[in-house]
Structure formats: C-alpha cells, structure tokens
Motif scaffolding. Structure first.
Motif, short mmCIF file in Angstrom:
data_model
loop_
_atom_site.label_atom_id
_atom_site.label_comp_id
_atom_site.label_asym_id
_atom_site.label_seq_id
_atom_site.Cartn_x
_atom_site.Cartn_y
_atom_site.Cartn_z
N SER A 97 4.58 -27.93 3.80
CA SER A 97 6.07 -27.68 3.78
C SER A 97 6.63 -28.89 3.14
O SER A 97 6.18 -29.99 3.43
CB SER A 97 6.30 -27.41 5.31
OG SER A 97 5.89 -28.43 6.12
N GLN B 193 6.93 -23.80 10.10
CA GLN B 193 6.32 -23.29 8.74
C GLN B 193 4.72 -23.31 9.29
O GLN B 193 3.94 -22.55 8.67
CB GLN B 193 6.43 -23.96 7.53
CG GLN B 193 6.13 -23.40 6.21
CD GLN B 193 7.05 -24.15 5.07
OE1 GLN B 193 7.85 -24.57 5.30
NE2 GLN B 193 6.12 -23.94 4.03
N SER C 129 2.54 -22.00 0.53
CA SER C 129 3.73 -22.27 1.52
C SER C 129 3.14 -22.21 2.98
O SER C 129 3.85 -22.89 4.07
CB SER C 129 4.71 -21.11 1.50
OG SER C 129 4.22 -19.76 1.60
#
Length: 330
Positions: free
Chosen positions: A89, A165, A85
């Motif tokens: 993204s 992110q 992660s």
C-alpha cells in the motif's frame, strides 16, 4: 538472543532511473536491500537524489533499469496488479483531494483490492475499516468530511486507508511534508507503533532527521555520490556516514544533538567551561548564532553553572542575553 527477522521485500543488484526512448539515465545502481515486517525504515537524502524514484520502483509503479525486486522471494514483476495491491500500500506526499468523502468512505477505498469492481463492503470489510480508524486514532472522526480535517488528521486517514488495504508492506513518500511539528512527531510515533503492533514493513522517505533517527529501526542513506548505505541509526552516527548526506553543502551532522547544523566559520572565538550538558548546548547555540565559536585554548573564558550564574572573564551576569552583550564588547 532474539531470532533475526526474515525479509519480506528484497532487491538483487537493482538499478533505478529513467528511460527516454533508447536512452537511460541511471540514478542508483547495485542496490541489494531488504525490508522486514515489524520494522520502520526511513529513507534519507537530499532533494533530487532519487528517493521518490526508489520508492516508485520498489512499489512497482516504475520499472527498474536492471535487477529485480522480490516480495516473499517472488519477483514483483510476476505479480498481477491486484496481487501487488494486496502486498503493497502506498501513501503519496500530495495533499488529499477528497473533501466530499467522509473519513470512513475514504478509508474504505483501501478495501478495493478485495471488493472487486462494484466495491460492495461486507461485515468483514466494515470491521477492518473500523480497526484501521481506531489504530490511527480517527474512530471519532469516521463520519466527518475529509474537507473539514486538519492536515494531520488527513494524514492519519490516509494511513488508515493503507492499513485497511491489509498489505504487509506500506510505503510512504514524505508523509510529514505538510505537517506542523506536533503532527510530524505524532505521525512518526504512530508509524513506529503500527510497524510493531500490526507487524507491517513500513518504508518512508523523510527530511525529518530528528524523528527518523529517534524512531526508525533502520536507515537507508542516499549519499551525494549516488551510492547508498544502510544500517541502524547508532552505527551510522558513529561511522560518520550521516555527514555524507549533504557532503557538498555548508552543513554538518552534530551527533550531540542528533541533527544537522550550519558548518560555518567564526571570526571570534571563546572558551567555555560548563558541566551542565543542557546549559552548555544552549549557550553554544546562542554564541554561534551571534557569530562566536567555541575553542578551549582561547584566553577569553565563559564559566556557567546555571542560566543565571554566568561569568565572562570574572564578570558575572545573570542571563544568557547579558552574556551575549558582554561577549560582544570583548
């Protein structure tokens, strides 16, 4: 001469598809792909050809049938979920169902890989969120509820969440599917800009041929025979490969306009003499819509110097509408 960019994501003899017990359904095989930071790559192909399956496999959401995906030279399967992660993204095509959250709150969810279970945001997190909002032009909407946004604004918010992110790879599945023409263009322009300015490797699937051809640094074309070819737009246009996207359909790629058009036959033909490229393009558009094809060896002839100076076999008319009326009587 510029130095070639190194790939952040690569595949080695990748085969994608589905498993159902001991049975396997192969969709694409033998894929050796690469994705570079600072570039926007568009994945094009017909519905049901495997675009979403490929994106899910590259992002680790779905397992491959064989072969491997590598990020920074390391197998994707060797990364933990949290590590993934921080590397990838994902923005899905589904409409955003987060109407009760503010724009800032939705974007802050992109910080989850860094904040842990309790999601406490520190000063650094807030700065990253603010930067992401500013990068997509949503700074002024930070405190608005997502439920009040237009589809285009919602998509900007989801892209901002992906930026927050801080993953070097952003994968988007049909990001312009629900958008109007202006929002589609704006979204594609933003993604092209963000790939360069934020040094992201951005991969997206799309049916927006015009914008993909105009803005993508690279194209991945899924042919109807379930094979793939990649390259830059111009090389693929001149190789004729774009015609293989919909090879079994009644459409053909028109390189002069950079889009697909109806591959139809015409019962009536006429020759056209027009040196103005723009005028010629729209006269042909009008004639073909009316069932008239263009052939230079026809006895009936149209000569056009402007939209208001058109002759059909020597008879002058002053509009394309009148030209059509005259051609119908031939």
């Amino acid at each position: 001469m510029s130095t070639p960019k190194s790939a952040i994501l690569t595949t080695n003899n990748l085969t994608i598809g589905y498993r159902n017990g001991k049975n396997e359904t192969t969709i694409l095989s033998g894929l050796n792909l690469s994705l570079n930071c600072g570039e926007l790559v568009c994945l094009l192909g017909a519905n049901g050809i495997g675009k979403s399956t490929l994106l899910r496999t590259l992002s680790g959401v779905q397992q491959s049938l064989s072969g491997d995906v590598y990020i920074n030279g390391k197998k994707l399967s060797s990364y933990s979920q949290r590590e993934r992660s921080k590397l990838i993204s994902i923005v899905y095509t589904d409409r955003t169902l987060a109407g009760a959250l503010t724009v800032s709150e939705l974007v802050s969810l992109g910080r989850h890989p860094y904040t842990g279970f309790f999601g406490h945001l520190d000063i650094t997190d807030h700065k990253i969120i603010a930067h992401a909002l500013e990068a997509v032009g949503m700074k002024d909407k930070a405190n608005c509820y997502v439920g009040t946004l237009s589809d285009g604004e919602r998509q900007k918010t989801m892209i901002a969440r992906a930026l927050a992110q801080e993953a070097p790879i952003i994968i988007l599945d049909e990001p312009t599917a629900f958008l109007d023409v202006a929002s589609r263009i704006e979204t594609m322009n933003n993604l092209h800009r963000l790939a360069q300015e934020e040094d992201k490797a951005i991969l997206l699937s799309s049916h927006d041929i015009n914008q993909s051809l105009a803005l993508a640094n690279g194209l991945w074309l899924l042919r109807n025979d379930h094979s793939m070819i990649e390259g830059i737009t111009e090389d693929l246009v001149f190789s004729g490969e774009l015609n293989n996207l919909f090879a079994d359909r009644d459409v053909a790629f028109d390189a002069s306009i950079g889009d697909f058009t109806s591959n139809r036959s015409f019962q009536k033909q006429i020759s056209l003499n027009c040196e103005d490229g723009l005028l010629k393009r729209w006269i042909i558009n009008a004639l073909q819509r009316d069932g008239v094809g263009i052939s230079n060896d026809m006895p009936n002839n149209i000569t056009a110097t402007s939209p208001h100076e058109i002759s059909i076999n020597g008879t002058f008319v002053n509009s394309i509408r009148e030209m059509l009326d005259c051609v119908r009587s031939l």
